[in-house]
Design a protein around this motif. Structure first.
Motif, PDB file in Angstrom:
ATOM      1  N   UNK A  42       0.814  -1.219   0.000  1.00 37.78           N
ATOM      2  CA  UNK A  42       0.000   0.000   0.000  1.00 37.78           C
ATOM      3  C   UNK A  42       0.847   1.267   0.000  1.00 37.78           C
ATOM      4  N   UNK A  43       2.053   1.185  -0.564  1.00 38.10           N
ATOM      5  CA  UNK A  43       2.876   2.395  -0.676  1.00 38.10           C
ATOM      6  C   UNK A  43       3.710   2.417  -1.948  1.00 38.10           C
ATOM      7  N   UNK A  44       3.406   1.558  -2.914  1.00 38.21           N
ATOM      8  CA  UNK A  44       4.095   1.600  -4.200  1.00 38.21           C
ATOM      9  C   UNK A  44       5.436   0.907  -4.228  1.00 38.21           C
ATOM     10  N   UNK A  45       5.688   0.008  -3.288  1.00 39.60           N
ATOM     11  CA  UNK A  45       6.980  -0.676  -3.247  1.00 39.60           C
ATOM     12  C   UNK A  45       6.961  -2.072  -3.865  1.00 39.60           C
TER      13      UNK A  45
ATOM     14  N   UNK B 282       1.930  13.954 -26.327  1.00 36.31           N
ATOM     15  CA  UNK B 282       0.518  13.760 -26.631  1.00 36.31           C
ATOM     16  C   UNK B 282       0.203  12.431 -27.270  1.00 36.31           C
ATOM     17  N   UNK B 283       1.194  11.558 -27.382  1.00 33.85           N
ATOM     18  CA  UNK B 283       0.982  10.255 -27.997  1.00 33.85           C
ATOM     19  C   UNK B 283       0.408   9.277 -26.975  1.00 33.85           C
ATOM     20  N   UNK B 284      -0.512   8.384 -27.382  1.00 35.57           N
ATOM     21  CA  UNK B 284      -1.076   7.418 -26.435  1.00 35.57           C
ATOM     22  C   UNK B 284      -0.047   6.365 -26.044  1.00 35.57           C
ATOM     23  N   UNK B 285       0.011   6.058 -24.758  1.00 31.83           N
ATOM     24  CA  UNK B 285       0.930   5.050 -24.251  1.00 31.83           C
ATOM     25  C   UNK B 285       0.210   4.221 -23.189  1.00 31.83           C
ATOM     26  N   UNK B 286       0.602   2.978 -23.071  1.00 36.88           N
ATOM     27  CA  UNK B 286       0.063   2.099 -22.042  1.00 36.88           C
ATOM     28  C   UNK B 286       1.106   1.991 -20.944  1.00 36.88           C
ATOM     29  N   UNK B 287       0.736   2.371 -19.735  1.00 36.65           N
ATOM     30  CA  UNK B 287       1.731   2.429 -18.679  1.00 36.65           C
ATOM     31  C   UNK B 287       1.292   1.671 -17.437  1.00 36.65           C
ATOM     32  N   UNK B 288       2.256   0.957 -16.855  1.00 37.12           N
ATOM     33  CA  UNK B 288       2.025   0.228 -15.607  1.00 37.12           C
ATOM     34  C   UNK B 288       2.076   1.208 -14.443  1.00 37.12           C
ATOM     35  N   UNK B 289       1.086   1.140 -13.562  1.00 37.82           N
ATOM     36  CA  UNK B 289       0.946   2.112 -12.478  1.00 37.82           C
ATOM     37  C   UNK B 289       0.491   1.389 -11.216  1.00 37.82           C
ATOM     38  N   UNK B 290       0.960   1.867 -10.071  1.00 41.52           N
ATOM     39  CA  UNK B 290       0.528   1.324  -8.788  1.00 41.52           C
ATOM     40  C   UNK B 290      -0.875   1.827  -8.462  1.00 41.52           C
ATOM     41  N   UNK B 291      -1.843   0.931  -8.448  1.00 43.14           N
ATOM     42  CA  UNK B 291      -3.218   1.361  -8.180  1.00 43.14           C
ATOM     43  C   UNK B 291      -3.406   1.776  -6.729  1.00 43.14           C
ATOM     44  N   UNK B 292      -2.498   1.373  -5.826  1.00 44.79           N
ATOM     45  CA  UNK B 292      -2.622   1.781  -4.421  1.00 44.79           C
ATOM     46  C   UNK B 292      -2.321   3.257  -4.236  1.00 44.79           C
TER      47      UNK B 292
ATOM     48  N   UNK C 235       0.494  13.590  -9.627  1.00 43.76           N
ATOM     49  CA  UNK C 235       0.725  12.149  -9.658  1.00 43.76           C
ATOM     50  C   UNK C 235       0.272  11.447  -8.397  1.00 43.76           C
ATOM     51  N   UNK C 236       0.386  12.119  -7.257  1.00 44.36           N
ATOM     52  CA  UNK C 236      -0.099  11.576  -6.001  1.00 44.36           C
ATOM     53  C   UNK C 236       0.792  10.544  -5.352  1.00 44.36           C
ATOM     54  N   UNK C 237       2.014  10.346  -5.857  1.00 41.04           N
ATOM     55  CA  UNK C 237       2.863   9.297  -5.287  1.00 41.04           C
ATOM     56  C   UNK C 237       3.340   9.624  -3.877  1.00 41.04           C
ATOM     57  N   UNK C 238       3.256  10.875  -3.488  1.00 34.61           N
ATOM     58  CA  UNK C 238       3.605  11.266  -2.119  1.00 34.61           C
ATOM     59  C   UNK C 238       2.340  11.501  -1.298  1.00 34.61           C
ATOM     60  N   UNK C 239       1.435  12.299  -1.823  1.00 36.65           N
ATOM     61  CA  UNK C 239       0.224  12.629  -1.092  1.00 36.65           C
ATOM     62  C   UNK C 239      -0.622  11.394  -0.793  1.00 36.65           C
ATOM     63  N   UNK C 240      -0.672  10.444  -1.712  1.00 38.71           N
ATOM     64  CA  UNK C 240      -1.517   9.266  -1.512  1.00 38.71           C
ATOM     65  C   UNK C 240      -1.077   8.434  -0.321  1.00 38.71           C
ATOM     66  N   UNK C 241       0.193   8.549   0.070  1.00 43.45           N
ATOM     67  CA  UNK C 241       0.658   7.820   1.244  1.00 43.45           C
ATOM     68  C   UNK C 241      -0.017   8.322   2.520  1.00 43.45           C
TER      69      UNK C 241
END
Length: 483
Positions: free
Chosen positions: A42-45, A60-70, A215-221
């Protein structure tokens, strides 16, 4: 808009009344009952929660990206397409990433496997996995405790760049971007995603206490670890000008909302110090959401972008309803976790000037783990040497050595006007103890930090003897490379 609207495994979802701080992970498991996506840290590790999101890159090009849903708050996927491991199977047939993982014995207990498969899916549709180390970087955000990494890495090598004609390829070619604009409330919480600066200023006038998020990678914690519920968030993700990433006047303009993945791609070949720091900044899933502005505006003393940008002479571009103001990036940090931002003002961009002739510049990061770890000490160095070997300028910036990122000004003064030699450097190094008084904590003792800070300068001298800004070698094991 009183409801959240996004696509989940190609099905349109509209949800009213959900907390804007509900994470995508919790939504998938608790409401959508898509339990293939796992919760580990639950912290992206750990990467167990990895999903794929159809995004737009800096061009602006479409890309598929892996992301931590947590780490994704649900409003962050407004207007986007989200895919979970359940979407891999199509027409009753497993996807190639599933087949490769199974045939290569890349799974045992299976808990991490859904996240591994989704990281492999991004690799499958990437076109730039042309060096072996990039496969490591692609998969380093996925923790597997029982299989071991050899079969997983072999699977990554087999699928990298294949780009099969699957549902994801069709989505990449056929999907048109939808607006992320949002004015959403649920209970006492509110979440805004303005689509123009006029809308942004109006929101800030009405809600001056709002907190920015991209991005929320800090705030979401704060949500996942401290269980807080920020009452009012304003996302800057839908403002295209903040995602500017381009050469400018011999230097570079880095928009505050630029994803670090895009910055890393841009820096490769254009700014070796930035490229080097970003290599060990975090996992692919983190860099796919973390932004330039987010890393700087948290004002952490161990934020990795600040030292290298300060050493390059970067300038912060601040924006408000009344206009633009600029300052040296080193002045942007005023104290521990405090910046020079005023109420109603945001960091719009960082501008890196053209580098002087004779400049030698590099960046370093020292941490307990090589990848996906927080710095004990980080540094960015630029020394300008003339044809006679004299030091014309020295900019030596450090993180982790005090309450904020800062320059070692006394060492700089001791070097300027002197010959750039090992002897003169050694004579200047003791002054580093006058510049900083590091603290002891669980990442390192004060003595350790002080010693490492000096050793990094020694390594910088040795490493730039033959090339002013050398790139990392193919099989590097750290940001310091001294033969």
């Amino acid at each position: 808009m009183d409801r959240l609207r996004f696509y989940l495994n190609d099905r349109l979802i509209e949800e009213p009344g959900l907390s804007p701080t509900l994470t995508l992970l919790r939504y998938l498991r608790d409401r959508a009952h898509l339990v293939g996506t796992k919760e580990g840290c639950a912290e992206g590790d750990c990467g167990a929660c990895t999903v794929a999101v159809l995004e737009q890159d800096a061009k602006g090009a479409p890309v598929l990206r892996a992301i931590n849903s947590c780490l994704l708050l649900l409003p962050m996927v407004q207007g986007k397409r989200v895919y979970t491991v359940e979407a891999l199977k199509e027409g009753g047939k497993p996807h190639m990433v599933q087949e490769v993982l199974a045939s290569g014995l890349g799974s045992q207990c299976g808990y991490c496997t859904p996240g591994v498969a989704m990281a492999l899916l991004e690799a499958c549709h990437r076109k730039d996995l042309d060096e072996p180390w990039k496969l490591d970087a692609q998969m380093c955000g996925n923790l597997c405790r029982c299989t071991g990494y050899r079969p997983i890495r072999e699977a990554a090598a087999r699928v990298a760049g294949v780009g099969p004609p699957d549902r994801f390829a069709r989505a990449l070619s056929e999907t048109r971007p939808e607006s992320m604009a949002l004015a959403y409330s649920a209970g006492a919480q509110r979440y805004f995603t303005p689509a123009s600066f006029q809308e942004l200023w109006d929101v800030l006038d009405a809600h001056p206490e709002a907190r920015f998020v991209v991005g929320g990678t800090d705030l979401s914690l704060e949500v996942t670890k401290r269980f807080t519920e920020p009452p009012l968030l304003v996302s800057l993700e839908a403002l295209p000008v903040l995602r500017t990433l381009e050469p400018r006047d011999g230097g570079h303009r880095l928009g505050a909302a630029v994803w670090l993945t895009d910055l890393e791609d841009y820096a490769r070949g254009t700014c070796p110090p930035l490229e080097r720091m970003l290599r060990y900044f975090g996992a692919r899933q983190i860099k796919n959401r973390a932004t330039v502005g987010g890393n700087l505006c948290t004002a952490s003393p161990i934020g990795d972008l600040a030292p290298v940008l300060i050493s390059l002479g970067a300038e912060a571009v601040l924006l408000s309803r009344t206009g633009e103001r600029r300052m040296a990036l080193e002045d942007f940090f005023v104290d521990y976790r405090r910046t020079a931002l005023r109420q109603g003002e945001l960091l719009a961009a960082v501008e890196v000037p053209a580098q002087p002739v004779g400049a030698r510049s590099l960046a370093y990061k020292v941490s307990k783990r090589r990848e996906l770890d927080i710095s004990a000490v980080s540094a960015g160095f630029r020394v300008v040497v003339d044809a006679a070997g004299q030091v014309l300028e020295a900019r030596l910036a450090y993180g982790g050595m005090g309450p904020r990122p800062a320059r070692a000004r006394r060492v700089e003064q001791a070097l300027v006007g002197q010959p750039w030699t090992e002897e003169r450097l050694e004579a200047a190094l003791p002054r580093l103890d006058e510049d900083f008084t590091p603290r002891t904590d669980h990442r390192g003792s004060a003595w350790y930090r002080a010693q490492v800070a000096k050793n990094l300068l020694r390594g910088f001298f040795q490493e730039t003897l033959e090339s002013p800004s050398p790139r990392l070698e193919a099989h590097h094991s750290a940001t310091v490379q001294v033969r």
